[in-house]
Design an enzyme around this catalytic site. Structure first.
Site, PDB file in Angstrom:
ATOM      1  N   ASP A  13     -50.324 -10.058  98.027  1.00 36.01           N
ATOM      2  CA  ASP A  13     -49.466  -8.807  98.388  1.00 36.01           C
ATOM      3  C   ASP A  13     -50.038  -8.384  99.696  1.00 36.01           C
ATOM      4  OD1 ASP A  13     -47.717  -6.384  98.031  1.00 36.01           O
ATOM      5  OD2 ASP A  13     -49.672  -5.374  97.650  1.00 36.01           O
TER       6      ASP A  13
ATOM      7  N   ASP B  68     -49.249  -4.535 101.576  1.00 37.63           N
ATOM      8  CA  ASP B  68     -49.547  -3.348 101.476  1.00 37.63           C
ATOM      9  C   ASP B  68     -50.752  -2.707 100.633  1.00 37.63           C
ATOM     10  OD1 ASP B  68     -47.881  -2.016 103.908  1.00 37.63           O
ATOM     11  OD2 ASP B  68     -46.726  -3.241 102.671  1.00 37.63           O
TER      12      ASP B  68
ATOM     13  N   ASP C 129     -51.937  -4.724  94.017  1.00 39.02           N
ATOM     14  CA  ASP C 129     -52.159  -3.465  93.542  1.00 39.02           C
ATOM     15  C   ASP C 129     -51.515  -2.564  92.968  1.00 39.02           C
ATOM     16  OD1 ASP C 129     -51.554  -1.338  96.040  1.00 39.02           O
ATOM     17  OD2 ASP C 129     -50.874  -3.201  96.324  1.00 39.02           O
TER      18      ASP C 129
END
Length: 271
Positions: free
Chosen positions: A9, A11, A221
């Site tokens: 991922d 960001d 996240d």
């Protein structure tokens, strides 16, 4: 276990709070690439909003891949599309009717990374940020001003955390039956085709490369990372990840400001 692919991922995972790639993250990714590991940037962003980070990491060519638009597209660095899943014009019209009835801000994104929204007295900052990030232009259009076969990769409701917290139950109640609804970051509540998510995209890519899922790693996240973290051979949550993500992960690395991705690669990939 010899892992052959890692899906990362962007960001709050690969990128630190300044939206930068730390030196250790960069060096570990480059070491993994030299070992022949496929390093796949996997984001809700469009190709245009991912490619500069890929170039910085020296991920390039038709034998390297990215997962974009939250899993709606699996494509090469040169924008050859392997798989795509879109939302129909019929859905687009229904979605716009819903946001207008509930006085919400929104945007949608097409296959060319163009961002569309309806005319308003003022535009939400997250809509502006989305268009800027996509680097494909912001088009002020109503659905009936677009072709009847116009399709989109995703639809986004924009607002601050409190606003999205308040409207989320209604959005889920309205769209969950036929679509995949997920918070992808601050200011973004997104709607995708029902079975579209990063986990499905990772599975599609692994199959096309003849890589067993047991030989894949996924690291993220937020809620939209859960499907790929669950399906990967090794699912890794960031220390700064949401509690729900940590619960489904196999292990937890350091946070995005302290080389979480680089530390995970060093531990599980570098020989």
């Amino acid at each position: 276990m010899g892992y052959e692919l890692i899906a990362i991922d962007l960001d709050d995972t690969l990128l630190d709070k300044r939206k930068s790639i730390t030196p250790k993250n960069k060096s570990m990714i480059q070491k993994a690439l030299k070992q022949g590991v496929k390093v796949v940037l996997c984001s809700g962003r469009t190709h245009n909003a991912v490619i500069d980070y890929a170039k910085e990491l020296d991920i390039k060519g038709n034998d390297q891949y990215m997962i974009t638009n939250g899993g709606a597209l699996v494509e090469t660095m040169d924008q050859k599309i392997l798989t795509q899943h879109t939302l129909s014009n019929e859905f687009y019209r229904r979605f716009v009717q819903f946001v207008k009835q509930n006085q919400l801000h929104y945007n949608v994104v097409d296959l060319q990374a163009k961002t569309y929204t309806s005319p308003e007295e003022w535009f939400d900052k997250y809509t502006i940020a989305q268009a800027y990030e996509n680097n494909g232009g912001l088009y002020i259009r109503e659905p009936d001003q677009l072709p009847s076969d116009f399709e989109i990769t995703k639809a986004i409701i924009n607002g601050n955390e409190a606003e999205l917290d308040a409207v989320s139950p209604l959005v889920h109640a309205t769209f969950d039956k036929d679509y995949f609804v997920v918070r992808t970051g601050e200011g973004f509540l997104e709607v995708f085709p029902r079975d579209v998510n990063k986990g499905r995209a990772l599975k599609e890519l692994a199959q096309s490369l003849n890589i067993e899922l047991s030989k894949t790693i996924a690291i993220g996240d937020r809620d939209n990372d859960i499907p790929m973290i669950k399906i990967a051979g090794l699912g890794i949550a960031m220390e700064n990840a949401q509690p729900e993500v940590k619960q489904v992960a196999d292990t937890i690395t350091t946070d995005n400001n302290h080389d979480g991705v680089g530390n995970a690669i060093e531990k599980y990939l570098i020989k």
